[in-house]
Write a protein that holds these residues in place. Structure first.
Motif, PDB file in Angstrom:
ATOM      1  N   ILE A  10       5.715 -20.191  -4.899  1.00 27.75           N
ATOM      2  CA  ILE A  10       6.963 -19.542  -5.330  1.00 27.75           C
ATOM      3  C   ILE A  10       7.575 -18.734  -4.195  1.00 27.75           C
ATOM      4  O   ILE A  10       8.783 -18.806  -3.948  1.00 27.75           O
ATOM      5  CB  ILE A  10       6.696 -18.652  -6.565  1.00 27.75           C
ATOM      6  CG1 ILE A  10       6.414 -19.534  -7.785  1.00 27.75           C
ATOM      7  CG2 ILE A  10       7.880 -17.740  -6.839  1.00 27.75           C
ATOM      8  CD1 ILE A  10       5.863 -18.786  -8.966  1.00 27.75           C
ATOM      9  N   ILE A  11       6.755 -17.964  -3.471  1.00 31.79           N
ATOM     10  CA  ILE A  11       7.328 -17.136  -2.406  1.00 31.79           C
ATOM     11  C   ILE A  11       7.838 -18.000  -1.255  1.00 31.79           C
ATOM     12  O   ILE A  11       8.732 -17.580  -0.515  1.00 31.79           O
ATOM     13  CB  ILE A  11       6.320 -16.080  -1.888  1.00 31.79           C
ATOM     14  CG1 ILE A  11       5.178 -16.748  -1.117  1.00 31.79           C
ATOM     15  CG2 ILE A  11       5.794 -15.232  -3.016  1.00 31.79           C
ATOM     16  CD1 ILE A  11       4.343 -15.738  -0.351  1.00 31.79           C
ATOM     17  N   GLU A  12       7.281 -19.202  -1.078  1.00 32.20           N
ATOM     18  CA  GLU A  12       7.806 -20.102  -0.055  1.00 32.20           C
ATOM     19  C   GLU A  12       9.201 -20.599  -0.413  1.00 32.20           C
ATOM     20  O   GLU A  12       9.990 -20.973   0.468  1.00 32.20           O
ATOM     21  CB  GLU A  12       6.847 -21.279   0.134  1.00 32.20           C
ATOM     22  CG  GLU A  12       5.505 -20.879   0.766  1.00 32.20           C
ATOM     23  CD  GLU A  12       4.508 -22.020   0.762  1.00 32.20           C
ATOM     24  OE1 GLU A  12       4.850 -23.118   0.237  1.00 32.20           O
ATOM     25  OE2 GLU A  12       3.379 -21.834   1.261  1.00 32.20           O
ATOM     26  N   LYS A  13       9.508 -20.612  -1.711  1.00 37.02           N
ATOM     27  CA  LYS A  13      10.821 -21.069  -2.177  1.00 37.02           C
ATOM     28  C   LYS A  13      11.889 -19.980  -2.076  1.00 37.02           C
ATOM     29  O   LYS A  13      13.085 -20.287  -2.031  1.00 37.02           O
ATOM     30  CB  LYS A  13      10.726 -21.544  -3.628  1.00 37.02           C
ATOM     31  CG  LYS A  13       9.866 -22.785  -3.836  1.00 37.02           C
ATOM     32  CD  LYS A  13      10.573 -24.021  -3.303  1.00 37.02           C
ATOM     33  CE  LYS A  13       9.781 -25.283  -3.624  1.00 37.02           C
ATOM     34  NZ  LYS A  13      10.434 -26.490  -3.066  1.00 37.02           N
ATOM     35  N   ILE A  14      11.464 -18.715  -2.065  1.00 43.21           N
ATOM     36  CA  ILE A  14      12.440 -17.622  -2.107  1.00 43.21           C
ATOM     37  C   ILE A  14      13.441 -17.682  -0.961  1.00 43.21           C
ATOM     38  O   ILE A  14      14.657 -17.627  -1.190  1.00 43.21           O
ATOM     39  CB  ILE A  14      11.713 -16.255  -2.160  1.00 43.21           C
ATOM     40  CG1 ILE A  14      11.023 -16.084  -3.520  1.00 43.21           C
ATOM     41  CG2 ILE A  14      12.700 -15.107  -1.922  1.00 43.21           C
ATOM     42  CD1 ILE A  14      10.214 -14.804  -3.646  1.00 43.21           C
ATOM     43  N   ASP A  64       5.989 -11.820   1.542  1.00 41.95           N
ATOM     44  CA  ASP A  64       4.549 -12.027   1.700  1.00 41.95           C
ATOM     45  C   ASP A  64       3.869 -11.799   0.356  1.00 41.95           C
ATOM     46  O   ASP A  64       4.443 -11.190  -0.556  1.00 41.95           O
ATOM     47  CB  ASP A  64       4.002 -11.067   2.753  1.00 41.95           C
ATOM     48  CG  ASP A  64       2.667 -11.545   3.318  1.00 41.95           C
ATOM     49  OD1 ASP A  64       2.166 -12.594   2.861  1.00 41.95           O
ATOM     50  OD2 ASP A  64       2.135 -10.873   4.218  1.00 41.95           O
ATOM     51  N   LEU A  65       2.640 -12.294   0.256  1.00 45.02           N
ATOM     52  CA  LEU A  65       1.865 -12.182  -0.981  1.00 45.02           C
ATOM     53  C   LEU A  65       0.610 -11.370  -0.707  1.00 45.02           C
ATOM     54  O   LEU A  65      -0.149 -11.670   0.223  1.00 45.02           O
ATOM     55  CB  LEU A  65       1.488 -13.571  -1.507  1.00 45.02           C
ATOM     56  CG  LEU A  65       0.711 -13.609  -2.834  1.00 45.02           C
ATOM     57  CD1 LEU A  65       1.565 -13.075  -3.972  1.00 45.02           C
ATOM     58  CD2 LEU A  65       0.257 -15.032  -3.143  1.00 45.02           C
ATOM     59  N   GLU A 122      -1.705 -10.040  -6.320  1.00 47.94           N
ATOM     60  CA  GLU A 122      -0.697 -10.469  -7.285  1.00 47.94           C
ATOM     61  C   GLU A 122       0.620  -9.743  -7.066  1.00 47.94           C
ATOM     62  O   GLU A 122       1.442  -9.637  -7.974  1.00 47.94           O
ATOM     63  CB  GLU A 122      -1.190 -10.240  -8.721  1.00 47.94           C
ATOM     64  CG  GLU A 122      -2.260 -11.208  -9.189  1.00 47.94           C
ATOM     65  CD  GLU A 122      -3.623 -10.910  -8.582  1.00 47.94           C
ATOM     66  OE1 GLU A 122      -3.860  -9.753  -8.197  1.00 47.94           O
ATOM     67  OE2 GLU A 122      -4.441 -11.841  -8.492  1.00 47.94           O
ATOM     68  N   LYS A 123       0.843  -9.242  -5.860  1.00 48.81           N
ATOM     69  CA  LYS A 123       2.071  -8.521  -5.544  1.00 48.81           C
ATOM     70  C   LYS A 123       2.859  -9.283  -4.484  1.00 48.81           C
ATOM     71  O   LYS A 123       2.304  -9.713  -3.473  1.00 48.81           O
ATOM     72  CB  LYS A 123       1.754  -7.115  -5.043  1.00 48.81           C
ATOM     73  CG  LYS A 123       1.049  -6.247  -6.082  1.00 48.81           C
ATOM     74  CD  LYS A 123       0.708  -4.880  -5.516  1.00 48.81           C
ATOM     75  CE  LYS A 123      -0.022  -4.026  -6.548  1.00 48.81           C
ATOM     76  NZ  LYS A 123      -0.385  -2.708  -5.996  1.00 48.81           N
ATOM     77  N   ILE A 124       4.153  -9.437  -4.742  1.00 46.80           N
ATOM     78  CA  ILE A 124       5.051 -10.091  -3.793  1.00 46.80           C
ATOM     79  C   ILE A 124       5.791  -8.990  -3.031  1.00 46.80           C
ATOM     80  O   ILE A 124       6.530  -8.204  -3.619  1.00 46.80           O
ATOM     81  CB  ILE A 124       6.045 -11.013  -4.520  1.00 46.80           C
ATOM     82  CG1 ILE A 124       5.283 -12.093  -5.307  1.00 46.80           C
ATOM     83  CG2 ILE A 124       7.010 -11.647  -3.537  1.00 46.80           C
ATOM     84  CD1 ILE A 124       6.159 -12.950  -6.187  1.00 46.80           C
ATOM     85  N   ILE A 125       5.573  -8.941  -1.722  1.00 46.80           N
ATOM     86  CA  ILE A 125       6.175  -7.922  -0.869  1.00 46.80           C
ATOM     87  C   ILE A 125       7.371  -8.545  -0.148  1.00 46.80           C
ATOM     88  O   ILE A 125       7.228  -9.562   0.540  1.00 46.80           O
ATOM     89  CB  ILE A 125       5.182  -7.378   0.167  1.00 46.80           C
ATOM     90  CG1 ILE A 125       3.826  -7.082  -0.482  1.00 46.80           C
ATOM     91  CG2 ILE A 125       5.755  -6.151   0.862  1.00 46.80           C
ATOM     92  CD1 ILE A 125       3.867  -6.014  -1.531  1.00 46.80           C
ATOM     93  N   VAL A 126       8.547  -7.932  -0.319  1.00 50.68           N
ATOM     94  CA  VAL A 126       9.766  -8.476   0.275  1.00 50.68           C
ATOM     95  C   VAL A 126      10.480  -7.384   1.061  1.00 50.68           C
ATOM     96  O   VAL A 126      10.656  -6.267   0.569  1.00 50.68           O
ATOM     97  CB  VAL A 126      10.719  -9.036  -0.798  1.00 50.68           C
ATOM     98  CG1 VAL A 126      11.974  -9.599  -0.138  1.00 50.68           C
ATOM     99  CG2 VAL A 126      10.030 -10.109  -1.622  1.00 50.68           C
TER     100      VAL A 126
END
Length: 587
Positions: free
Chosen positions: A500-504, A521-522, A525-529
């Protein structure tokens, strides 16, 4: 060849020519007038039992009895209450035996002119027992056994639930403030699941009573007018009106006590003659705390003191405390009082929104439109419920209010520091905080909120919007926490989150990603943007629509799906406010 030809003929005869197949019949279109709703034939026994339990509970709360027990056995006391109350009272002998209790245990209680509910509760409290209302009787048992006597009940609350996020917020609310240890998340037997615009709850009778009051309270707060916005709290208990009436009298009526030193019991007897309700001595707790009835109290309250302040002075001198429960005053130890929590709803729309008119057309700029993910047969959202306010805007600020109250009002009593008190917000047109706390803490909470209302200044919409636009252009870092699964853990595996984060960067503002100053980055279970505020806003929408993150109004804004913090290289100023009158009611 002849054999092959015969085989072909045989196959053609079995299957038949395609042209010989009949044409499919046209599907008849049914007009809306022909569609009728399904009307189920209900089982009367299933609903009659619930109605009978409610009728019996009403009887318990309205039937008056006189209790004068002095070292009376539980069995004899219950026989007397059965005679006065006019309903069967049964003893769960098996549960008592398994718990090491006996119906021959002696109890002492002097409670004149109280409801049968109050008499049962506090007479059995002396014996460390409790009761459960059934359809045709009262079942006396142990606390452990009562917690396991669960019954399912469906609550239709369409005004409180219109989508999945509403349901999750409502569940989080009552599992936080109503007997949290009784729910499965904390190892208890109770469970809850959303279904369409309601909830199926399996719990014991006492929790069901509180849930009914809680839902009724939330629906009442939804109807509050924004002009002349009422701010009085809404207590959640069976006897809340009587309890508030007693407290009012205790704080407004002067005490008349001896001027010379007197024994503790003689002072209590003097107070019994003046207070508008019985006084219950929690002997079980007091005797474990070295209760001396003949102890001489030399520090006496002056005549100008109210009955409540007189109780404060006398109980504090003996190292005890007091509170009002149901229809009586309970004198007990501080440890016991800390566990006697009252639940109340506090309307905070004016504070959470800093006095802003949430229907102001200028605020449309900070709203994030969402597709109305309604439950089946649900209607559309109305007003600001059809939008989510961008968390970058910072309002409504439930988190700020919660941090303020738990930091300044008896901080050691809140669950974060090991206490029993708890707090949770609920927005959907109710705009309130649900708080479980001691009576003393509730009094301080009311005083603190009123003081805040007197001093807070209304926000300046234009200045807030100017700051909001500036924040959208700043480089900020946000942490998006993946949603939890229905039975604990997380809804998505780590490899799924990685994809999913690769798609962002491909789906959300591709031109804004440079691989150095901006990144995604992952971490577990946390997505850091790291990106600009306006890009973060679109990422939040993208992840929410995919179901990766869920709304949490207690963290940031009305949909605090992430907990923002500013880039160290940027500086922000607090929201600008105007000077003038205190915060106006939200229109």
């Amino acid at each position: 060849m002849r054999a092959l030809a015969s085989l072909i003929v045989l196959f053609s005869w079995i299957v038949g020519p395609v042209s010989a197949q009949p044409a499919p019949a046209e599907i008849e279109t049914i007009s809306p007038e022909k569609i009728t709703p399904i009307v189920p034939l209900k089982e009367p026994e299933a609903t009659q039992e619930t109605r009978a339990e409610q009728t019996l509970l009403e009887h318990l709360c309205t039937q008056k009895v006189d209790v004068h027990f002095k070292k009376t056995s539980v069995k004899d006391a219950l026989h007397e209450l059965e005679r006065q109350g006019g309903i069967p009272i049964l003893i769960d002998q098996i549960a008592l035996a398994e718990g090491g209790f006996s119906a021959d245990r002696q109890v002492t209680a002097n409670l004149p002119n109280v409801s049968l509910y109050t008499a049962l509760k506090w007479t059995l409290h002396d014996a460390e027992l409790t009761f459960v209302p059934e359809a045709d009787s009262v079942w006396v048992t142990t606390s452990v056994a009562a917690e396991k006597m669960l019954k399912p009940r469906y609550y239709a609350v369409p005004t409180l639930i219109s989508n999945e996020n509403d349901a999750e917020q409502l569940i989080e609310l009552f599992t936080t403030v109503i007997k949290p240890e009784s729910w499965e998340d904390l190892g208890g037997p109770g469970s809850v699941a959303p279904y369409r615009s309601g909830l199926m709850v399996t719990q014991n009778a006492h929790v069901h009573m509180l849930l009914e009051r809680l839902f009724a309270g939330l629906e009442s707060l939804q109807k509050l007018p924004s002009d002349n916005y009422p701010t009085a709290c809404y207590p959640i208990s069976l006897t809340s009106s009587r309890q508030q009436e007693l407290l009012q009298k205790l704080y407004t009526t002067n005490a008349k006590l001896p001027v010379d030193s007197s024994s503790l019991m003689s002072l209590i007897e003097k107070l019994r003659e003046q207070v508008p309700c019985p006084i219950y001595l929690d002997r079980r707790a007091l005797e474990d705390h070295y209760f001396y009835p003949d102890e001489i109290i030399s520090t006496l309250p002056p005549e100008s003191f109210s009955l409540a302040r007189a109780l404060d002075v006398i109980t504090k001198s003996a190292d005890f405390t007091w509170y009002v429960s149901d229809e009586l005053i309970v004198i007990t130890t501080a440890d016991e009082a800390e566990m006697a929590l009252d639940v109340a709803l506090y309307p905070v729309r004016d504070l959470a929104w800093m006095g802003l008119d949430i229907q102001d057309v200028r605020l449309e700029e900070v709203a994030i439109p969402r597709p109305a993910r309604q439950f089946a047969f649900g209607g559309g959202w109305v007003g600001y419920d059809s939008l989510e306010v961008d968390p970058i805007f910072g309002l409504p600020d439930y988190k700020g209010l919660i941090d303020l109250l738990t930091t300044t009002i008896e901080p050691d009593t809140w669950e974060d520091l090991g206490g029993a008190g708890s707090i949770a917000p609920f927005q959907r047109r109710a705009d309130c905080l649900a708080i479980a706390q001691t009576q003393s803490a509730h009094r301080k909470l009311r005083q603190g909120l009123e003081s805040l209302r007197e001093k807070q200044q209304p926000a300046n919409v234009d200045q807030l919007l100017e700051q909001y636009r500036a924040n959208l252009k700043k480089m900020v870092v946000h942490t998006y926490v993946a949603a939890a699964g229905p039975h604990g853990g997380y809804r998505f595996r780590k490899d799924e989150l990685q994809r999913i984060i690769e798609k962002i960067p491909q789906r959300v503002r591709p031109e804004s990603w440079d691989g150095s100053t901006t990144f995604v980055d992952l971490m577990n279970e946390k997505i850091i943007v790291r990106n600009r505020g306006d890009v973060q806003r679109e990422i939040q929408t993208y992840l929410t629509d995919l179901g990766i993150i869920k709304c949490d109004i207690s963290r940031a804004g009305s949909c605090g799906c992430f907990l923002p913090f500013e880039d160290p290289q940027t500086e922000t100023s607090p929201p600008a406010t105007t000077t003038g009158q205190p915060t106006p009611a939200v229109r």
